[in-house]
Every structure is written in structure tokens, then in C-alpha cells.
Design a protein around this motif. Sequence first.
Motif, PDB file in Angstrom:
ATOM      1  N   ILE A   1       0.831  -1.214   0.000  1.00  0.00           N
ATOM      2  CA  ILE A   1       0.000   0.000   0.000  1.00  0.00           C
ATOM      3  C   ILE A   1       0.863   1.260   0.000  1.00  0.00           C
ATOM      4  CG2 ILE A   1      -1.717   1.291   1.344  1.00  0.00           C
ATOM      5  CD1 ILE A   1      -2.811  -1.382   2.285  1.00  0.00           C
ATOM      6  N   SER A   2       2.062   1.164   0.606  1.00  0.00           N
ATOM      7  CA  SER A   2       2.894   2.360   0.708  1.00  0.00           C
ATOM      8  C   SER A   2       3.366   2.835  -0.666  1.00  0.00           C
ATOM      9  CB  SER A   2       4.089   2.100   1.620  1.00  0.00           C
ATOM     10  OG  SER A   2       5.017   1.270   0.975  1.00  0.00           O
ATOM     11  N   LEU A   3       3.152   2.032  -1.708  1.00  0.00           N
ATOM     12  CA  LEU A   3       3.558   2.454  -3.045  1.00  0.00           C
ATOM     13  C   LEU A   3       2.415   3.135  -3.798  1.00  0.00           C
ATOM     14  CD1 LEU A   3       5.521  -0.761  -4.041  1.00  0.00           C
ATOM     15  CD2 LEU A   3       6.412   1.343  -3.050  1.00  0.00           C
ATOM     16  N   TYR A   4       1.274   3.274  -3.114  1.00  0.00           N
ATOM     17  CA  TYR A   4       0.107   3.846  -3.781  1.00  0.00           C
ATOM     18  C   TYR A   4      -0.303   5.156  -3.123  1.00  0.00           C
ATOM     19  CZ  TYR A   4      -0.738  -0.556  -6.204  1.00  0.00           C
ATOM     20  OH  TYR A   4      -0.631  -1.646  -6.999  1.00  0.00           O
TER      21      TYR A   4
ATOM     22  N   TYR B   1      -0.911   4.120  -8.448  1.00  0.00           N
ATOM     23  CA  TYR B   1       0.449   3.661  -8.174  1.00  0.00           C
ATOM     24  C   TYR B   1       1.423   4.822  -8.316  1.00  0.00           C
ATOM     25  CZ  TYR B   1       4.697   0.905  -8.364  1.00  0.00           C
ATOM     26  OH  TYR B   1       5.936   0.406  -8.094  1.00  0.00           O
ATOM     27  N   VAL B   2       2.190   5.094  -7.257  1.00  0.00           N
ATOM     28  CA  VAL B   2       3.096   6.244  -7.324  1.00  0.00           C
ATOM     29  C   VAL B   2       4.547   5.844  -7.042  1.00  0.00           C
ATOM     30  CG1 VAL B   2       1.399   8.007  -6.758  1.00  0.00           C
ATOM     31  CG2 VAL B   2       2.591   6.826  -4.924  1.00  0.00           C
ATOM     32  N   GLY B   3       4.818   4.553  -6.988  1.00  0.00           N
ATOM     33  CA  GLY B   3       6.182   4.118  -6.727  1.00  0.00           C
ATOM     34  C   GLY B   3       6.656   4.559  -5.360  1.00  0.00           C
ATOM     35  N   LEU B   4       7.835   5.140  -5.307  1.00  0.00           N
ATOM     36  CA  LEU B   4       8.412   5.512  -4.010  1.00  0.00           C
ATOM     37  C   LEU B   4       8.108   6.961  -3.639  1.00  0.00           C
ATOM     38  CD1 LEU B   4      11.840   3.691  -4.356  1.00  0.00           C
ATOM     39  CD2 LEU B   4       9.892   3.004  -2.955  1.00  0.00           C
TER      40      LEU B   4
ATOM     41  N   LYS C   1      -5.103   9.440   4.019  1.00  0.00           N
ATOM     42  CA  LYS C   1      -3.901   9.212   3.217  1.00  0.00           C
ATOM     43  C   LYS C   1      -3.308   7.864   3.630  1.00  0.00           C
ATOM     44  CE  LYS C   1      -1.075  12.756   2.813  1.00  0.00           C
ATOM     45  NZ  LYS C   1      -0.272  13.844   3.392  1.00  0.00           N
ATOM     46  N   TYR C   2      -3.924   6.799   3.163  1.00  0.00           N
ATOM     47  CA  TYR C   2      -3.488   5.469   3.597  1.00  0.00           C
ATOM     48  C   TYR C   2      -2.126   5.088   3.034  1.00  0.00           C
ATOM     49  CZ  TYR C   2      -7.685   4.251   6.111  1.00  0.00           C
ATOM     50  OH  TYR C   2      -8.674   4.204   7.044  1.00  0.00           O
ATOM     51  N   GLY C   3      -1.865   5.485   1.797  1.00  0.00           N
ATOM     52  CA  GLY C   3      -0.576   5.153   1.203  1.00  0.00           C
ATOM     53  C   GLY C   3       0.551   5.806   1.985  1.00  0.00           C
ATOM     54  N   TYR C   4       0.355   7.085   2.281  1.00  0.00           N
ATOM     55  CA  TYR C   4       1.360   7.851   3.017  1.00  0.00           C
ATOM     56  C   TYR C   4       1.565   7.250   4.396  1.00  0.00           C
ATOM     57  CZ  TYR C   4       3.839  12.292   3.768  1.00  0.00           C
ATOM     58  OH  TYR C   4       4.790  13.248   3.973  1.00  0.00           O
ATOM     59  N   ALA C   5       0.438   6.925   5.067  1.00  0.00           N
ATOM     60  CA  ALA C   5       0.534   6.344   6.409  1.00  0.00           C
ATOM     61  C   ALA C   5       1.258   5.012   6.371  1.00  0.00           C
ATOM     62  CB  ALA C   5      -0.862   6.172   6.996  1.00  0.00           C
TER      63      ALA C   5
END
Lengths: 416, 323
Positions: free
Chosen positions: B54-57, B71-74, B288-292
Motif C-alpha cells: 500500500i505504501s507504493l500507492y 500507483y506512485v512508486g516511491l 492518506k493510507y498510502g502515506y501512512a
Amino acid sequence: MRSMTAALAASTLLAGGGALAQDALSGDLVIFSDMSNPAPRAVMEGMVERFGEMHPDLNIELTVIDREAYKTQIRNFLTANPPDVANWYAANRMLPYVEAGLFADVSDLWAEPEIAENLASTRGALTVDGAQYGVPYTYYQWGVYYRADIFDELGLEEPETWEEELANCQAIIDSGRKCYTIGTKFLWTAGGWFDYLNMRTNGYDFHAALTNGEIPWTDERVRQTFANWRELIDMGAFIDDHQTYSWQEALPFMVNGEATSYLMGNFAVAPMREGGLTDDQLGFYQFPVINPDVELAEDAPTDTFHIPSGAENPEAAREFLRFVVSPENQTLINNGENLGQLPVNASSSVDDDKFLQEGFEMLSSNAPGGIAQFFDRDAPAEMASVAMEGFQEFMVFPDNLDDILERLEEARQDIY
Amino acid sequence: MVEAPAVPQEEHVPPRRGWYRRNEIAITPWLFLAPGILFFAVYVIVPIFQSFDISLYEWSGLGSVAENGEYVGLANYRDILGIGPDETMDRDFEISIRNNFWWLTLYLLAIPFGLGIALFLNQTVAGIRLYKSLFFFPFVLSQVIVGLVFSWFYLPNEGLLNAILEFFGGEGVNILGDPDTATFGIIAAGLWPQTAYCMILYLTGLNAVDPEQVEAARLDGAKGWRMLWHVILPQLKPATFIAFVVTVIGALRSFDLVAIMTNGGPFGQTNILSFWIWDVSLGEGGLKYGYASAIAVILFGIMMVFISYFIWSMWRDERAVRR
């Protein structure tokens, strides 16, 4: 007897609703509600009971969830296990769910003359891209609640202009009290102050553009808002250590007479009365004019009902929404014994309570600029959280303003 | 002709046993472990990998990641850490890391405090059991109650702390309202139950101290600090190790005290990683689940440093025992 009244109520509803299908509603109607405080809970249960009497074949399942817990649970149940009807809030607070396709479009309800005419004032708050995604069931005014007895003692009048406001405040401070109580631990109370100062300094349209991310936070006009705010802060108008208190913990300052006023929503009246203040001791006035060139605008947060896209019985859900906003129901649930707030239907009558009367009067005839929801409902959640943190910091360390505004501007560029 | 003794003609055929019986010794432990492994996998191991994913989204937590996430990669990591051109480190990350550092360092004070109280209580006086349980009491309380009690203790006007300060002629302070002192105020509240925890670990450890060694040391003239340092403490090593482990982990996941006492405030200055994760995903700043998840992965990385060290040192000790 009971079935007779039910039949009577059903027939009035049918007559009122216009051309409705004759066949009775059946099946299950699942309602998830966040009306968990004692009075709202009784209101919700009462509505379900009355609606159930009108539609005896309908099996209504009501689940009441704690109001704070609801805010996180809604994300799960809307996707995993959607009810037919759910509570939420208007404006930007509902936007993520609309964008994710989780709330159903109910524009057809808003096209019905009964609703279109009577609920026109809140239409904008429930509209996204020209379509409506829910109906309101209650709203309430914001404004300044003050200790009328202390104002009398000091010979003060309700201020109408900023100069009068500052003069009043100086007199209050000279008498050894604070002008305003506030508890900013949970930040949103500072958002209320910003809303009013900004709407009075720059007007509703500017405020709406700012919360929509169209104006940089470093704009000179925003700075003017903070400059006005700073006048009060430098006078020592607010109680000390407000960053440690919740809004409830800030109430005793007003009840004990250590501070004379509170900029708050109408829900603060009930605890003030419980704290021992009588209606003779309490007064209400509209936030004073700062810039005479802009029209007065007000905050009036609206609470709502929505139909999730995954609802299994949308017909019954629509009928329930019609019932909720009907004039009779609106008059009943918003009266002093129930919610003690303002009805959203223009054909309803407002309770005799003096604060509700004053608030209704103010919102319907003295807010030509427009009606805002509230800072954290108008701005996107992320922006609201960063900004309100900045407001709190400003109230404690006004000298940090440049740093705060830079930060907000950076956040604005990332978020919108 | 000598008759051969009457022996059965056939070879001995052992009774046929099932596959399970034949492998009983090897399999039974795994059967007992199976429920634990299953739940550990489902609730701990799998979510760790999901967090990585999830951290990549960029995902609002609504709908499924595949459909509604982008999808935002890193990019989330770059935003947090401020890597790349004209990027600055997330201010909240800076604050959280700094506060986590203070938590880790100061929380360890619970170990010497706990040892001190344990040594003090390790004597035979009438009613010592009562005193021991009273000292242990704060650990029994829920962290939420500890937080609430301490926030009342710190209250600017009515609080007991200010009453005491004013009695001695000091000035009133607002510990939790001042960004410079708030984190330390919370850590002090956290130390109260943690000290009790370390104390109980040391009290059990002290029961296992060999009286003969103490006797021998005494004959050799050791007492006071020398006795403590060279004779008692080495024997308490296992207790110290466990106290160190629980305190470090406790410091890194100390979410509840922050949530109750300051809600991350004033103006975000008491944020720590675990509270910040909650605030970014489930809290008001939310969705902001990806960020978290990216923050969670970073916190996981920090914890892994300590956990690896713990596992390595346990493995080393076990090997030493087997030799």
C-alpha cells in the motif's frame, strides 16, 4: 387507535409527497446512524418508530454507532457492508465518498417540487458537479454567546462593529476578566474564529475561494485577517492556556464569569444551561462587522443522511429520506425537547427557544453574503488539519505568523 | 538329534502403524503450533507485506487499492524523507523522529528506576507484600487512565503540580501546552507504569540471585556499589535484557498516552511516528493510507534494528548454553 394514527400519518405523507407509488414498501431497511448522544439517539429511534408505523411491512434495522468511532467505521462499512441509509456531513466532508462512488446520486429526490422548494437553502452544500448526494436533517447557527449579566454590570451593549467589539473587550479586560473563552486542544474551535474573521474581513466569496485552494495563504488579504485576529490576541482577549483545553473544558470559564463570551455553535447552549446559567444571564449576538464593504456571511454546519451506492433497498431508503425532510418531521425533531436545532425545511416552524429564534432570524434574513459549512467541512480534510494546527500556533505564538503561512502555502500547493 | 528350540518360524512383524504414528515426534509440535502460526501469519506477517504494497500507492482508504489507488512508486517515501530536487523533509516527520528519539532515550530511565525500587523493596519487613503490590499498581492501570490522571495533574490552573509549585513560591507552568516541555511531560507519565513493570522484572530476578555467591563476596569484603556492580548485576542480566526489550518496544509504540494527553498538540509538537500514522490515515488529517503505510514501513525499519539485535543476542546466548 394506533393503527389509525399510523394510517392517518401515512395518508398525509402520501398526499404531501405527491405522485408516489401506491404499492407498500417491504423487505429490510438497514440504517447506520452516528446519532449516539442521548437526545439525538432518542430522535433517531423516534423517527424509525414513526416511519415503521407508516410502513408496517418494512423491517427496519437501526444500528447506532458512537459518533467519533463512526467517522472511521464509515470507510469500512460503505465498501464492505453498505446499509441502505447512513448519516454523514455536507460539503467537502462528503466529497471523498462521492468521488469514490460510495454515495448514491439522489438528484431525483431534489427534483421533486416538495424538496426542491423547501430545501433550497442547503442545496449547494449537498451538490457535487451539479448532482445531489444526500439530504440534510438539521443545522445550527454559530455566533457569540455572552454573559448578559456581566455586560449589564459593565454597561456594555452587543457590539455591531469591530471598533465597538474592541472597546467592549477592553472594558471587560479592565474589569479583570477575559473577553473570550476557547479550548483549542482539538483545533477546530480555532477554525471557527478564522472562518468569522476571514468572512468579515474579506467576504464569503474570498473565504470560499481560499478553502477551495484558489488563493495563496501568503496573500496580503489573508494577512489582514490575521492582523485583525492579532489585535484581540495582543489585548489578551482569549483565556490563557487554551491549547490545553477541549471546548467543554473551556466552558467553566464562562459559567464562572472569568470570561464573558464564547464564539460557538448553538450546541454549547445546553451545557451552559446545565452549568447553571439562566436565559437571563445568557445572550447571543451575530459576529460584528469588520469590513463594512463585505456582506455578512455565517457558519451553519449541516448534518445529513445519504444512501450508499451499495444499498439493497434504495426505494425504501428514498422514502425514508423524504420522511426525514418532511415539514412535520422537521418541526418535531428539531424542537427544544429533541435536537434543539434548526429545521432544514422552510415550511417547518422553529421552536420558541430564544437562541433558535435569534439564530433562525439571523440565518434567514441577515446573512446575505452566504452560508458556509465550517472550516473543516469546507476545506479538504488534510488542508483543514494543517491549517487549524497553524491557527492554534498563531493564537499562542502570533510572532510565528510568517512561518505558519509559508507552511500552509506549501501544503496548499501539495494538496489541491 | 537335538531338536532346535521351538522358536516361531516367522520373522517378527511389528504391528502396522499409521503414517501419523510413525511421524508423531516430528509432527506433534507443529500441530500444536499450527493455530498460533496461522493467526500470526494472517494478522502479523501478511499485513506487514500489505503495508509495503500500500505504501507504493496514493490511496484514500476507500474502495480497493487496485481500483481506487494510484500507483506512485516511491513518491510517498520521497515526500516523507525529502529526497529529490526541491523536496523538503515532512515537518511532521522531523518532529516525530525527534520525539521518538527522546522517548527511546528517556524511557530507558525506567530500568534504573525499576532496579532501585526493586532493591529497596527486596527485604523482609512486615507487610512487604502490600508495599510491593502498591508499587506495582500503576502498571495494572490502563494507559488511558494514566494519561488522564497525569493531564489533570499538569492542568494549568487547578492541577496539583501547579498547586505544589505555587506553594513553594514558584510560577505556574503549563507543561502540556508548551511545545518545549509537552513531550517530556508525556514521557514522565509513561515512566510511571514502565518503572513498575521493570521493578517487577527485577524483583523476580532478585529471587534467583545465588545467596552463596553473595556470602562469598561478603567474606572477600565486597559491599555497597562494588557488590551491586560486580556480584548482583551480572546475575540479573536476564532480567535487564527483558526490561530493555519491553522498554524499547514500549517507547516506540507509545500511542495511547500521546492520543489522550495532547492529541499530538500543541500544533503537532508532540507527534511521534505511531501517533502520526494514525492521524494521517484514521484521524482528522485523514484518508492518506498510502502515506501512512509508508510511515509505518519506516517505523517497522527502525523497530527491526532493535528486534534484530534482540534476536541475535538471544541466539548467541542459546548457542553458548548448548556448547
